[in-house]
Design a protein around this motif. Structure first.
Motif, PDB file in Angstrom:
ATOM      1  N   ILE A 113       4.986   7.248   0.637  1.00  0.00           N
ATOM      2  CA  ILE A 113       5.597   6.116   1.388  1.00  0.00           C
ATOM      3  C   ILE A 113       4.740   4.931   0.663  1.00  0.00           C
ATOM      4  O   ILE A 113       3.728   4.769   0.695  1.00  0.00           O
ATOM      5  N   THR A 114       5.639   3.779   0.557  1.00  0.00           N
ATOM      6  CA  THR A 114       5.292   2.238   0.268  1.00  0.00           C
ATOM      7  C   THR A 114       5.478   1.516   1.432  1.00  0.00           C
ATOM      8  O   THR A 114       6.674   1.408   1.643  1.00  0.00           O
ATOM      9  N   ILE A 115       4.430   0.854   1.708  1.00  0.00           N
ATOM     10  CA  ILE A 115       4.580  -0.410   2.964  1.00  0.00           C
ATOM     11  C   ILE A 115       4.580  -1.713   1.999  1.00  0.00           C
ATOM     12  O   ILE A 115       3.342  -1.966   1.590  1.00  0.00           O
ATOM     13  N   VAL A 162       0.915  -1.186   0.164  1.00  0.00           N
ATOM     14  CA  VAL A 162      -0.175  -0.032   0.059  1.00  0.00           C
ATOM     15  C   VAL A 162       0.800   1.134  -0.063  1.00  0.00           C
ATOM     16  O   VAL A 162       1.844   1.208   0.575  1.00  0.00           O
ATOM     17  N   THR A 163       0.494   2.107  -0.780  1.00  0.00           N
ATOM     18  CA  THR A 163       0.935   3.635  -0.972  1.00  0.00           C
ATOM     19  C   THR A 163       0.339   4.657  -0.158  1.00  0.00           C
ATOM     20  O   THR A 163      -0.661   4.626  -0.529  1.00  0.00           O
ATOM     21  N   ALA A 164       0.929   5.436   0.316  1.00  0.00           N
ATOM     22  CA  ALA A 164       0.130   6.878   0.854  1.00  0.00           C
ATOM     23  C   ALA A 164       1.246   8.062   0.219  1.00  0.00           C
ATOM     24  O   ALA A 164       2.182   7.932   0.488  1.00  0.00           O
ATOM     25  N   GLU A 165       0.245   9.049   0.075  1.00  0.00           N
ATOM     26  CA  GLU A 165       1.096  10.109  -0.737  1.00  0.00           C
ATOM     27  C   GLU A 165       0.110  11.305  -0.587  1.00  0.00           C
ATOM     28  O   GLU A 165      -0.989  11.425  -0.346  1.00  0.00           O
ATOM     29  N   ALA A 166       1.046  12.503  -0.484  1.00  0.00           N
ATOM     30  CA  ALA A 166       0.317  13.799  -0.331  1.00  0.00           C
ATOM     31  C   ALA A 166       1.260  14.844  -0.805  1.00  0.00           C
ATOM     32  O   ALA A 166       2.569  14.734  -0.778  1.00  0.00           O
ATOM     33  N   THR A 167       0.891  15.978  -1.349  1.00  0.00           N
ATOM     34  CA  THR A 167       1.711  17.017  -1.677  1.00  0.00           C
ATOM     35  C   THR A 167       1.250  18.235  -0.614  1.00  0.00           C
ATOM     36  O   THR A 167       0.181  18.569  -0.415  1.00  0.00           O
ATOM     37  N   ALA A 223       1.760  10.517   8.077  1.00  0.00           N
ATOM     38  CA  ALA A 223       1.764  11.471   9.225  1.00  0.00           C
ATOM     39  C   ALA A 223       2.789  11.486  10.119  1.00  0.00           C
ATOM     40  O   ALA A 223       3.467  12.594  10.468  1.00  0.00           O
ATOM     41  N   GLY A 224       3.192  10.329  10.523  1.00  0.00           N
ATOM     42  CA  GLY A 224       4.213  10.217  11.566  1.00  0.00           C
ATOM     43  C   GLY A 224       5.586  10.576  10.597  1.00  0.00           C
ATOM     44  O   GLY A 224       6.363  10.905  11.286  1.00  0.00           O
ATOM     45  N   GLU A 225       5.759  10.331   9.458  1.00  0.00           N
ATOM     46  CA  GLU A 225       7.275  10.340   8.451  1.00  0.00           C
ATOM     47  C   GLU A 225       7.288  12.103   8.723  1.00  0.00           C
ATOM     48  O   GLU A 225       8.143  12.330   8.979  1.00  0.00           O
ATOM     49  N   ALA A 232       9.085  -2.811   6.974  1.00  0.00           N
ATOM     50  CA  ALA A 232       9.712  -2.198   5.518  1.00  0.00           C
ATOM     51  C   ALA A 232       8.831  -1.272   5.095  1.00  0.00           C
ATOM     52  O   ALA A 232       7.651  -1.051   4.948  1.00  0.00           O
ATOM     53  N   ALA A 233       9.880  -0.039   4.394  1.00  0.00           N
ATOM     54  CA  ALA A 233       8.960   0.798   4.018  1.00  0.00           C
ATOM     55  C   ALA A 233       9.838   1.607   2.962  1.00  0.00           C
ATOM     56  O   ALA A 233      10.846   1.746   3.013  1.00  0.00           O
ATOM     57  N   ILE A 234       9.391   2.271   1.940  1.00  0.00           N
ATOM     58  CA  ILE A 234      10.202   3.032   0.843  1.00  0.00           C
ATOM     59  C   ILE A 234       9.482   4.421   0.823  1.00  0.00           C
ATOM     60  O   ILE A 234       8.536   4.803   0.399  1.00  0.00           O
ATOM     61  N   LEU A 235      10.653   5.354   1.391  1.00  0.00           N
ATOM     62  CA  LEU A 235       9.938   6.782   1.368  1.00  0.00           C
ATOM     63  C   LEU A 235      10.328   7.658  -0.040  1.00  0.00           C
ATOM     64  O   LEU A 235      11.666   7.338  -0.140  1.00  0.00           O
TER      65      LEU A 235
END
Length: 395
Positions: A323-325, A238-243, A370-372, A306-309
């Motif tokens: 970020i992709t988990i 799953v990927t979360a993203e925002a500008t 949000a935490g990142e 694991a995560a890719i920021l």
């Protein structure tokens, strides 16, 4: 000399007729107190019905109470999670809830977080041993030719699980097969274990030349971090993203997008040098806090860590953050999700029961983002230590 009476005396009390009754629980508590020389007070106070715990725990004596704090409201624009959510976080780490709440506030100002589940797979990985490498190679081709029959055998054990594909990896005289399933709203480790065992039974009955076989080869990397999970997915990818608008970062976090982007590139070098499975800062913090609150198998944080920021600066000077988990293992049905407080927290999110696991995965990923951004801003603006001094364990 240890006598049979002494062994019996030191045996944990059980009731073969009803091991979850109040009387046997009280007997075990007294046994524990006598054995340890300590008193049970808080552990023995609980509101859940012990009779509902069969299949979740053995030798039950009470509960571990972890404080739960709320963060939000949090705007999420997922395909399944849409709207505002209050997020339950179970933790004893000071500043954690406040940090996530601050990140959510910032992201809300820029319209919230877009979350997307892009893949779904749960594995069991048996290994077949042959006389030589050619035998292993020929076997893999036979498995490919007979996939539909193997799929039918596997799915005969479950009404939910679906075998989607089988990866194969050859080494020496071994054929490692990685069975990949979709498991509905369950995390599915036990489900895929049964299904893979049935499929392998059919394989062993119909293929000659297998010298040895193990249902699990340690290649599914169950409850272990691994590079193959990052590449191939375990659980939900799953990927979360925002500008995030520059003015919002300056207003809320007192940091410029350029600072965060530059810090991220420097930290990327540190990630490479250390060999970690995560280019972000602390995604397991939010994941663990949500896992404890909602009855997930907390040991699965190992894979889920694991995560890719990734970040970039827009032409307008804003910050795009994603970020992709790749291996988020979550459930909204079965396991510990139906117990007392855990069920309540899932219900609070609208994620209890069947048909909600993708929604829950999207929420978890958004919370991680949000935490990142909160911690990245704190480090880049040097607020990190002062926040812990004010709110955390150094207070």
């Amino acid at each position: 000399m240890v006598t049979e009476d002494k062994v019996a005396e030191n045996k944990i009390p059980r009731d073969d007729l009803d091991d979850y009754s109040e009387s046997i629980i009280k007997t075990r508590q007294q046994y524990f107190e006598k054995f340890s020389g300590s008193k049970i007070n808080h552990v023995g106070k609980y509101s859940i019905d012990p009779q509902q715990l069969q299949g979740n725990i053995e030798h039950f004596i009470g509960v571990a109470q972890v404080p739960i704090g709320m963060a939000g409201p949090f705007t999420i624009n997922g395909e399944h999670a849409q709207g505002e959510f209050m997020i339950p976080l179970a933790t004893t780490e000071g500043t954690l809830v406040a940090s996530y709440n601050r990140g959510m506030k910032l992201l809300n100002m820029s319209g919230g977080v877009k979350s997307t589940v892009v893949d779904d797979a749960m594995q069991r990985a048996p290994v077949f041993v042959f006389e030589d490498a050619r035998g292993a190679r020929d076997f893999v081709q036979w498995v490919k030719n007979n996939f539909e029959t193997i799929k039918a055998e596997a799915e005969s054990t479950t009404s939910v699980g679906k075998l989607t594909y089988i990866d194969n990896f050859l080494s020496n005289k071994f054929a490692f097969l990685r069975f990949n399933f979709k498991t509905g709203d369950a995390a599915g480790q036990n489900m895929v274990g049964r299904a893979t065992f049935a499929a392998c039974g059919w394989i062993l009955d119909h293929y000659q030349g297998v010298k040895n076989f193990y249902l699990e080869s340690n290649f599914a990397t169950d409850k272990k971090a691994s590079h193959i999970n990052i590449m191939r997915t375990r659980g939900k990818r799953v990927t979360a993203e925002a500008t995030i608008k520059r003015e919002h970062l300056l207003q809320v976090m007192r940091v410029d997008p350029k600072q965060i982007d530059y810090h991220g590139r420097v930290a990327g070098v540190g990630s490479f040098l250390s060999g970690v499975n995560n280019t972000g800062l602390h995604s397991p913090n939010g994941i663990t806090a949500m896992f404890i609150a909602t009855g997930q198998d907390v040991a699965n944080v190992s894979e889920s860590s694991a995560a890719i920021l990734y970040s970039e600066l827009t032409d307008e000077g804003d910050l795009y953050l994603s970020i992709t988990i790749p291996s988020l293992i979550v459930a909204t049905h079965g396991g510990g999700t139906g117990i007392g407080t855990q069920r309540e927290c899932l219900e609070l999110l609208g994620c209890y029961g069947k048909g909600t696991v993708y929604k829950f995965a999207e929420i978890v990923a958004a919370v991680v983002l949000a935490g990142e951004i909160s911690l990245a801003s704190a480090i880049s603006s040097s607020d990190w230590v002062s926040s812990h001094e004010q709110y955390g364990r150094n207070r």
